[in-house]
Design an enzyme around this catalytic site. Sequence first.
Site, PDB file in Angstrom:
ATOM      1  N   GLU A 227       0.862  -1.215  -0.122  1.00 51.19           N
ATOM      2  CA  GLU A 227      -0.062  -0.110  -0.071  1.00 51.19           C
ATOM      3  C   GLU A 227       0.972   1.204  -0.185  1.00 51.19           C
ATOM      4  O   GLU A 227       1.544   1.531   0.967  1.00 51.19           O
ATOM      5  CB  GLU A 227      -0.849   0.039   1.393  1.00 51.19           C
ATOM      6  CG  GLU A 227      -1.852  -1.179   1.323  1.00 51.19           C
ATOM      7  CD  GLU A 227      -2.886  -0.928   0.223  1.00 51.19           C
ATOM      8  OE1 GLU A 227      -2.995  -0.100  -0.266  1.00 51.19           O
ATOM      9  OE2 GLU A 227      -3.822  -1.907   0.413  1.00 51.19           O
ATOM     10  N   CYS A 261      -2.060   9.228   2.528  1.00 54.13           N
ATOM     11  CA  CYS A 261      -2.058   8.496   1.000  1.00 54.13           C
ATOM     12  C   CYS A 261      -3.158   8.674   0.130  1.00 54.13           C
ATOM     13  O   CYS A 261      -2.957   8.854  -0.961  1.00 54.13           O
ATOM     14  CB  CYS A 261      -1.607   7.076   1.193  1.00 54.13           C
ATOM     15  SG  CYS A 261      -2.948   6.093   2.216  1.00 54.13           S
ATOM     16  N   GLU A 351       4.263  13.227  -4.668  1.00 60.13           N
ATOM     17  CA  GLU A 351       3.370  13.073  -3.356  1.00 60.13           C
ATOM     18  C   GLU A 351       4.009  14.170  -2.325  1.00 60.13           C
ATOM     19  O   GLU A 351       5.237  13.919  -1.953  1.00 60.13           O
ATOM     20  CB  GLU A 351       3.385  11.728  -2.719  1.00 60.13           C
ATOM     21  CG  GLU A 351       2.538  11.707  -1.630  1.00 60.13           C
ATOM     22  CD  GLU A 351       2.524  10.394  -1.029  1.00 60.13           C
ATOM     23  OE1 GLU A 351       3.779   9.720  -0.976  1.00 60.13           O
ATOM     24  OE2 GLU A 351       1.387   9.550  -0.853  1.00 60.13           O
TER      25      GLU A 351
HETATM   26  P1  NAD Z   1       8.444   4.958   4.688  1.00 63.27           P
HETATM   27  O1  NAD Z   1       8.129   4.234   3.186  1.00 63.27           O
HETATM   28  O2  NAD Z   1       9.404   5.757   4.719  1.00 63.27           O
HETATM   29  O3  NAD Z   1       8.160   4.035   6.077  1.00 63.27           O
HETATM   30  C1  NAD Z   1       7.234   3.132   6.295  1.00 63.27           C
HETATM   31  C2  NAD Z   1       7.639   1.913   6.998  1.00 63.27           C
HETATM   32  O4  NAD Z   1       8.815   1.245   6.389  1.00 63.27           O
HETATM   33  C3  NAD Z   1       8.311   2.320   8.391  1.00 63.27           C
HETATM   34  O5  NAD Z   1       7.904   1.513   9.388  1.00 63.27           O
HETATM   35  C4  NAD Z   1       9.522   2.031   8.042  1.00 63.27           C
HETATM   36  O6  NAD Z   1      10.596   2.247   9.200  1.00 63.27           O
HETATM   37  C5  NAD Z   1       9.790   1.044   7.424  1.00 63.27           C
HETATM   38  N1  NAD Z   1      10.958   0.690   6.276  1.00 63.27           N
HETATM   39  C6  NAD Z   1      11.834   2.070   5.976  1.00 63.27           C
HETATM   40  N2  NAD Z   1      12.877   1.440   5.315  1.00 63.27           N
HETATM   41  C7  NAD Z   1      12.662   0.085   5.104  1.00 63.27           C
HETATM   42  C8  NAD Z   1      13.627  -1.141   4.827  1.00 63.27           C
HETATM   43  N3  NAD Z   1      14.547  -0.786   4.112  1.00 63.27           N
HETATM   44  N4  NAD Z   1      12.832  -2.155   4.704  1.00 63.27           N
HETATM   45  C9  NAD Z   1      11.741  -2.533   5.264  1.00 63.27           C
HETATM   46  N5  NAD Z   1      11.121  -1.386   5.985  1.00 63.27           N
HETATM   47  C10 NAD Z   1      11.507  -0.144   6.024  1.00 63.27           C
HETATM   48  O7  NAD Z   1       6.692   5.829   4.831  1.00 63.27           O
HETATM   49  P2  NAD Z   1       6.468   6.848   5.769  1.00 63.27           P
HETATM   50  O8  NAD Z   1       7.129   8.111   5.546  1.00 63.27           O
HETATM   51  O9  NAD Z   1       6.366   6.075   7.006  1.00 63.27           O
HETATM   52  O10 NAD Z   1       4.885   7.042   5.285  1.00 63.27           O
HETATM   53  C11 NAD Z   1       4.575   7.868   4.351  1.00 63.27           C
HETATM   54  C12 NAD Z   1       4.302   7.070   2.880  1.00 63.27           C
HETATM   55  O11 NAD Z   1       3.429   6.114   3.367  1.00 63.27           O
HETATM   56  C13 NAD Z   1       3.684   7.948   1.916  1.00 63.27           C
HETATM   57  O12 NAD Z   1       4.117   7.615   0.661  1.00 63.27           O
HETATM   58  C14 NAD Z   1       2.055   7.599   1.962  1.00 63.27           C
HETATM   59  O13 NAD Z   1       1.406   7.677   0.821  1.00 63.27           O
HETATM   60  C15 NAD Z   1       2.408   6.013   2.321  1.00 63.27           C
HETATM   61  N6  NAD Z   1       1.037   5.509   2.738  1.00 63.27           N
HETATM   62  C16 NAD Z   1       0.346   4.695   1.923  1.00 63.27           C
HETATM   63  C17 NAD Z   1      -0.930   4.159   2.455  1.00 63.27           C
HETATM   64  C18 NAD Z   1      -1.704   3.168   1.314  1.00 63.27           C
HETATM   65  O14 NAD Z   1      -2.483   2.708   2.086  1.00 63.27           O
HETATM   66  N7  NAD Z   1      -1.458   3.161   0.311  1.00 63.27           N
HETATM   67  C19 NAD Z   1      -1.343   4.536   3.397  1.00 63.27           C
HETATM   68  C20 NAD Z   1      -0.533   5.191   4.366  1.00 63.27           C
HETATM   69  C21 NAD Z   1       0.641   5.861   3.854  1.00 63.27           C
END
Ligand code: NAD
Length: 449
Positions: A227, A261, A351
């Site tokens: 997601e 998102c 975004e």
């Molecule tokens: P992010 O991708 O930076 O982090 C998300 C999660 O992934 C965190 O728990 C982070 O610690 C973990 N992560 C980071 N690097 C990783 C790696 N190398 N391997 C595994 N896990 C890792 O996102 P964010 O900044 O926390 O959230 C914002 C983003 O999330 C935005 O792009 C938003 O659109 C998206 N989002 C999508 C949805 C959806 O349902 N489509 C919902 C909410 C947020």
Amino acid sequence: MLTVLNPATEEPIAQLEQAGVEETDAAVARARAAFPAWKAVAPTDRARLLRGLATLVEEHAEELARIESRNVGKPIAGARAEIGMVAQVFHFYAGAVDKHYGETIPVAGGVDLTFREPLGVVGLIVPWNFPLNISSWKLGPALACGNTVVLKPAELTPMSALRLSELVLEAGIPEGVVNVLVGKGSVVGNRLVEHPDVAKIGFTGSTEVGRTVMEGAAATIKRVTLELGGKSANVVFADADLEQAAAAAPYAVFDNAGQDCCARSRILVERSAYNRFVELLIEATRGVKVGDPEDDATEMGPLISAAHRETVSSFVEGEPLFRGAAPDGAGFWFPCTLVEATNDDRIARDEVFGPVAAVIPFADEADAIRLANDTPYGLSGSIWTRDGARALRVARAVEAGVLSVNSNSSVRVSTPFGGMKQSGFGRELGMQALEGYSEVKNVFLSTEG
Ligand code: NAD
């Protein structure tokens, strides 16, 4: 040590130990050990345990909402609604446990049966914008199907998941079934992705990290649900109820300070109604109440962090169409901002994940569809028109997983949620989410001899 901040005050609210690779391996081992017994729990008992958890979330709703509000800077009214949804999600999947049927398929020489088998240990990785809500969207179906879980909240917002893990035990769900690990994505998240005993990763986060997760999962052919990000269009036709569309539009992009998102961050407006709509939109945006998240009347709080505020502000170059008010002083505040743009501008392509909306005119229906689809993302969007046939035509033509007509609300417990294109794949919520946390096993039973 990890220092967790309140984004509205910049004050620390907790100091936490962070897990490393060793602790991640230990959590996976606990989940693996708990799996056979959890899988064997009778469906009605698993349903009862999930319902117990839902009830405990309801009983602790105010406490959980306060935790979420302080950790994310969310207005308390919004946080209460989110915790309400968390409870509903567990109720829904409690009810779904014994309705996720297999099939019997007519074949020659016997009977063919399918079973929905749990996957085993699943790794759930969630972002900071809706910490407990998004955790529940994954935990509910994962547990209902009989999987055990290692959940990694985002570094910035671990508090609500930690509290939930205590409620899980209080509900009688056995030790080891749900394991919450606080730690870095690059360490804990990465280890979950590569761990051979983790069968699936349910990931919500940025498209960039989602790509890394998908690459890492390839080594062990892990299942993934992704997601990811969005750049959704709010398409307003001239024949729409412009007052209603304009009154709703700010909340479709400034809710959760735009850190959503599904944010309808491209507002596409038919040119013949453009001037009138923009006037109404500015008026409505002026009305968004920005301030102390603890105040019941507040509609928008601060951004999550200083670093994120830097990124958001880099999108606003020159004088915007409108800039609202925001508190001075401590807190990662950023005002509601409307910017006139074309769909080729950076603000319309990337975004922002903050309270900044691009307002873009379009010529006609075909142009609206072209612009709505001219993005690598495909998560959400809205269509405002009084013409029912057009509403359906455009809804079918827009390449997004979750759309709404004459409304900006598209997330419900019982309906599927998820993206197309680079917004990811797999569906959460509704009965569809169960597909992502189970595997179909096919068994042929001979009736000959
Ligand atoms: P992010 O991708 O930076 O982090 C998300 C999660 O992934 C965190 O728990 C982070 O610690 C973990 N992560 C980071 N690097 C990783 C790696 N190398 N391997 C595994 N896990 C890792 O996102 P964010 O900044 O926390 O959230 C914002 C983003 O999330 C935005 O792009 C938003 O659109 C998206 N989002 C999508 C949805 C959806 O349902 N489509 C919902 C909410 C947020």
